[in-house]
Design a protein around this motif. Structure first.
Motif, short mmCIF file in Angstrom:
data_model
loop_
_atom_site.label_atom_id
_atom_site.label_comp_id
_atom_site.label_asym_id
_atom_site.label_seq_id
_atom_site.Cartn_x
_atom_site.Cartn_y
_atom_site.Cartn_z
N LEU A 133 89.93 54.09 -19.87
CA LEU A 133 91.10 54.40 -19.06
C LEU A 133 91.84 55.62 -19.59
O LEU A 133 92.50 56.34 -18.84
CB LEU A 133 92.04 53.20 -19.02
CG LEU A 133 91.52 51.98 -18.23
CD1 LEU A 133 92.47 50.81 -18.36
CD2 LEU A 133 91.29 52.34 -16.76
N LEU A 134 91.72 55.87 -20.88
CA LEU A 134 92.33 57.04 -21.50
C LEU A 134 91.26 58.06 -21.90
O LEU A 134 91.36 58.71 -22.94
CB LEU A 134 93.14 56.61 -22.74
CG LEU A 134 94.29 55.64 -22.49
CD1 LEU A 134 94.96 55.25 -23.80
CD2 LEU A 134 95.32 56.23 -21.53
N ILE A 160 86.81 54.13 -13.69
CA ILE A 160 86.11 52.85 -13.51
C ILE A 160 84.61 52.97 -13.81
O ILE A 160 84.07 52.21 -14.63
CB ILE A 160 86.37 52.28 -12.11
CG1 ILE A 160 87.84 51.87 -12.00
CG2 ILE A 160 85.47 51.08 -11.82
CD1 ILE A 160 88.28 51.47 -10.61
N PRO A 161 83.86 53.90 -13.18
CA PRO A 161 82.44 54.03 -13.56
C PRO A 161 82.25 54.50 -14.99
O PRO A 161 81.25 54.16 -15.63
CB PRO A 161 81.90 55.06 -12.56
CG PRO A 161 83.08 55.79 -12.04
CD PRO A 161 84.20 54.81 -12.07
N PHE A 203 80.42 53.48 -20.55
CA PHE A 203 80.75 53.36 -21.97
C PHE A 203 80.07 52.14 -22.59
O PHE A 203 79.54 52.19 -23.70
CB PHE A 203 82.26 53.23 -22.15
CG PHE A 203 83.01 54.55 -22.14
CD1 PHE A 203 82.43 55.71 -21.68
CD2 PHE A 203 84.33 54.61 -22.59
CE1 PHE A 203 83.12 56.91 -21.67
CE2 PHE A 203 85.03 55.80 -22.59
CZ PHE A 203 84.43 56.95 -22.13
N ARG A 204 80.08 51.02 -21.87
CA ARG A 204 79.54 49.78 -22.41
C ARG A 204 78.02 49.78 -22.51
O ARG A 204 77.44 48.93 -23.19
CB ARG A 204 80.00 48.60 -21.57
CG ARG A 204 81.49 48.38 -21.58
CD ARG A 204 82.01 48.00 -22.95
NE ARG A 204 81.62 46.65 -23.35
CZ ARG A 204 82.05 46.04 -24.45
NH1 ARG A 204 82.86 46.69 -25.28
NH2 ARG A 204 81.66 44.83 -24.74
N GLY A 213 96.16 60.15 -9.06
CA GLY A 213 95.95 58.83 -9.64
C GLY A 213 94.72 58.15 -9.07
O GLY A 213 93.95 57.52 -9.80
N ALA A 214 94.51 58.27 -7.76
CA ALA A 214 93.33 57.68 -7.14
C ALA A 214 92.06 58.36 -7.65
O ALA A 214 91.05 57.69 -7.92
CB ALA A 214 93.42 57.80 -5.63
N ALA A 215 92.09 59.68 -7.78
CA ALA A 215 90.94 60.41 -8.30
C ALA A 215 90.65 60.01 -9.75
O ALA A 215 89.49 59.85 -10.15
CB ALA A 215 91.18 61.92 -8.21
#
Length: 368
Positions: free
Chosen positions: A334-335, A316-317, A322-323, A308-310
């Motif tokens: 996130l998916l 996040i980056p 994406f934006r 989960g941490a990986a």
């Protein structure tokens, strides 16, 4: 097995983040420059259009709002079956009735070639019909051209997302941006830098030196082939991302249109991409797939905290990236395995079709 799964996830995360950082290290937008003291080039805008009535209803008004008006706007109606011609006349652009497709040519290069024949500007700006310009976009482009008249310029438009299925385009978009090799840590010093086809600005002199679109008349991604010719002639390429200046709505026709569009350029894009960028992109996707596989393994093995941490270390980056290329949602980031697996699946299908020599069609024409 739990510890091994977590370790593999973190190796994948590290590989993805580092390669992504190197591949997109120098993403840059079209700069704003002071044009008060200098004269800007006369530019002829050439728009190839085949059944582009809807897209032209957005593009042509945006050209009419420019702070620096173009010398002329030429739309080449490439045997359209919709109201393309009427839309061009409504907005006062110059309409060229495209001649029948000549043997040995693909549609877009043929339409661009005819547009250039009819043009009179000192510079040529080729625009895809699905782009839209902010009011100062042309001024910013021409300012860059005036500052470096020996270079050619291209912009990858920012992707406007309006329907959920368009979110699946994100990795295609990112690999289109990263694959030209203009935004790696080496910046303009990199070799093999490509060009974007949606917005391509070149002086008439340079266009002649490159052999024009006749030199790439039977190429799906003619922009990348022209970039190769620039490399051979030592012509600088300057590339930008379009956030804040130029945007696009690529697939208003639905999911099938999106799949057909991305599928048609797979093989050519990989063959003409910058080798260094292609390597980094491959490492990036490999790292993402490693994390994705480890997430699926949680059904069998328990390594929730480490994996989960990986996963978050990658997501996040990825959301930030994406934006930079479009209005892609945080949920999509996130998916990210969903869009990633869609990309990988379509890539596999395209490769198999290529090996079986199955022709790909686009707007009623075979393109390979």
């Amino acid at each position: 097995m739990t510890d091994a799964t977590g370790i593999v996830a973190w190796i994948g995360a590290a590989l993805a983040v580092v390669s992504m950082a190197l591949l997109f290290a120098r993403l840059r937008r079209l700069p704003r420059q002071d044009t008060a003291s200098g004269e800007l080039p006369r530019v002829s805008i050439v728009i190839p259009a085949r059944d582009e009535e809807q897209n032209l209803s957005r593009l042509l008004p945006s050209l009419g709002r420019q702070t620096v008006p173009p010398h002329e706007v030429i739309v080449v109606d490439d045997q359209s079956s919709d109201g393309t011609a009427e839309m061009v006349q409504t907005h006062g652009a110059r309409l060229i009735r495209g001649r029948e497709l000549r043997s040995g040519w693909y549609g877009k290069p043929w339409a661009c070639h005819q547009g250039v024949e009819a043009s009179t500007g000192d510079w040529l700006l080729f625009l895809d019909a699905d782009v839209e310009l902010e009011a100062d976009a042309l001024e910013r482009l021409l300012s860059a051209a005036a500052a470096e008249p020996g270079a050619v310029f291209s912009v990858c438009p920012w992707h406007r997302i309006e329907r959920a299925y368009e979110e699946l385009s994100v990795f295609f978009n990112l690999l289109m941006v990263g694959g030209i090799g203009a935004f790696t840590w080496r910046g303009d010093q990199a070799t093999g830098i490509g060009l974007f086809g949606q917005t391509f600005l070149v002086s008439r002199k340079r266009y002649g030196e490159l052999g024009g679109h006749e030199a790439v008349k039977q190429t799906v991604l003619e922009n990348l082939k022209l970039a190769k010719k620039c490399e051979e002639l030592g012509i600088p390429r300057r590339c930008f991302v379009g956030r804040g200046s130029i945007s696009m709505r690529m697939f208003p026709g639905g999911y099938r249109e999106m799949v057909e569009s991305w599928a048609k350029g797979f093989s050519s894009g990989a063959a003409l991409a910058s080798p260094a960028a292609l390597l980094l992109a491959s490492l990036w996707l490999t790292g993402l797939m490693m994390v994705t596989v480890c997430v699926f393994l949680l059904v069998v093995w328990d390594a929730r905290v480490m994996v989960g941490a990986a996963y978050l270390a990658v997501a996040i980056p990825t959301a930030i990236l994406f934006r930079q290329v479009g209005r892609f949602s945080v949920v999509n980031a996130l998916l990210f395995p969903v869009s990633l697996l869609f990309y990988q699946g379509l890539f596999a299908v395209a490769v198999m079709r290529k090996r079986k020599k199955v022709s790909t069609s686009w707007k009623g024409r075979h393109v390979d």
